[in-house]
Design an enzyme around this catalytic site. Sequence first.
Site, PDB file in Angstrom:
ATOM      1  N   ASP A   3       2.796   2.320   2.372  1.00  0.00           N
ATOM      2  CA  ASP A   3       2.885   2.931   3.703  1.00  0.00           C
ATOM      3  C   ASP A   3       4.331   2.964   4.185  1.00  0.00           C
ATOM      4  O   ASP A   3       5.108   2.070   3.882  1.00  0.00           O
ATOM      5  CB  ASP A   3       2.099   2.098   4.733  1.00  0.00           C
ATOM      6  CG  ASP A   3       0.602   2.232   4.545  1.00  0.00           C
ATOM      7  OD1 ASP A   3       0.192   2.968   3.640  1.00  0.00           O
ATOM      8  OD2 ASP A   3      -0.139   1.594   5.314  1.00  0.00           O
ATOM      9  N   CYS A  48       0.815  -1.215   0.000  1.00  0.00           N
ATOM     10  CA  CYS A  48       0.000   0.000   0.000  1.00  0.00           C
ATOM     11  C   CYS A  48       0.848   1.264   0.000  1.00  0.00           C
ATOM     12  O   CYS A  48       0.312   2.359   0.005  1.00  0.00           O
ATOM     13  CB  CYS A  48      -0.980  -0.014   1.165  1.00  0.00           C
ATOM     14  SG  CYS A  48      -0.364  -0.807   2.628  1.00  0.00           S
ATOM     15  N   CYS A 103      -1.515  -3.726   8.759  1.00  0.00           N
ATOM     16  CA  CYS A 103      -1.137  -2.462   9.412  1.00  0.00           C
ATOM     17  C   CYS A 103      -0.635  -2.721  10.826  1.00  0.00           C
ATOM     18  O   CYS A 103       0.306  -2.067  11.286  1.00  0.00           O
ATOM     19  CB  CYS A 103      -2.331  -1.512   9.475  1.00  0.00           C
ATOM     20  SG  CYS A 103      -2.953  -1.048   7.868  1.00  0.00           S
ATOM     21  N   CYS A 156      -2.552   4.696   5.616  1.00  0.00           N
ATOM     22  CA  CYS A 156      -3.996   4.744   5.823  1.00  0.00           C
ATOM     23  C   CYS A 156      -4.316   4.958   7.301  1.00  0.00           C
ATOM     24  O   CYS A 156      -3.431   4.899   8.162  1.00  0.00           O
ATOM     25  CB  CYS A 156      -4.626   3.448   5.342  1.00  0.00           C
ATOM     26  SG  CYS A 156      -4.159   2.048   6.359  1.00  0.00           S
TER      27      CYS A 156
END
Lengths: 184, 135
Positions: B39, B37, B106, B63
Amino acid sequence: MNPVSSNYYDFFGLEHKLDLDLPDLEKRFYSLSRQYHPDRYTLKSREEQQYALDATAILNDAYRTLRDPLARAEYLLKENGFDIGEQGSKNVPPELLEEVFELNMALEELRGGDDSARPALEEARKKFVAMREQIDSDLRGQFTEYDRARDRNVLAEIRGILNRRRYVRNLVNEVEKELTGAAA
Amino acid sequence: MAYSDKVLDHYNHPRNVGSLDKADPNVGTGMVGAPECGDVMKLQVKVDATGVIAEAKFKTFGCGSAIASSSLATEWLKGKTVDEALAIKNTDIVNELSLPPVKIHCSVLAEDAIKAAISDYKRKQEERKPAEARA
């Protein structure tokens, strides 16, 4: 009814290569679409109709994946055990993370500023887009190299470049969001 | 997909955002990322003379769940010993924040960041030992 292959390359009767001849791929797609078109199976058994539907579904997925160089590379990498999901964060080189972090910090400083930040944002966009173009050019080189040498080290290299590209793509999106937001 | 109230709370009011002096031998820095993603997460701890984490800071670009996971991690880290910190599991974060399956990575990222920060701190302490022995 030969069972259709669920492997995208095999379905198209193609070698597992990273560089594909797109007009040839398109021709194959239309020919296979006709071959498996459900209309041609309306008078056949239920089993054969289902077969046509399944084949068409695979065909569409396969075409979508193979015609896009990035999706195609992800697919071939996955086939060869270089799936992005499997590798976790530990295989991201620290230099890349540092670089992305710094770029994000710089972008955040420009964010939410007044119109005076605009030229700097435009600069940042140019920089990120140039980085993305450089990455795409590196990828093309590595695609050719892999098709020639079939070397797994090249696949590892491509995995790294694709990861880097995802980070840079995010930066491009973020800066563009900021620029359009600022214009509103 | 809706974020849980706890995720939203951390996202809107992130705890302990910022950075500590990377060069400080008592500061451990963990920088991790998830290329899926895009990140990137930086988490830092400052350990006092008794081996307890006195300060924890983070900065995450990603996110809401990634921000909430790292924000929560810094809250939990403060007051813990280094070994207690290593016992924090991503599943603890998942449960506390009610993260949905698609956002579990995450919490993994936050656990990786804690481990990276602690191991950076330990490495710095090891490097300091010979210097002190010579003194």
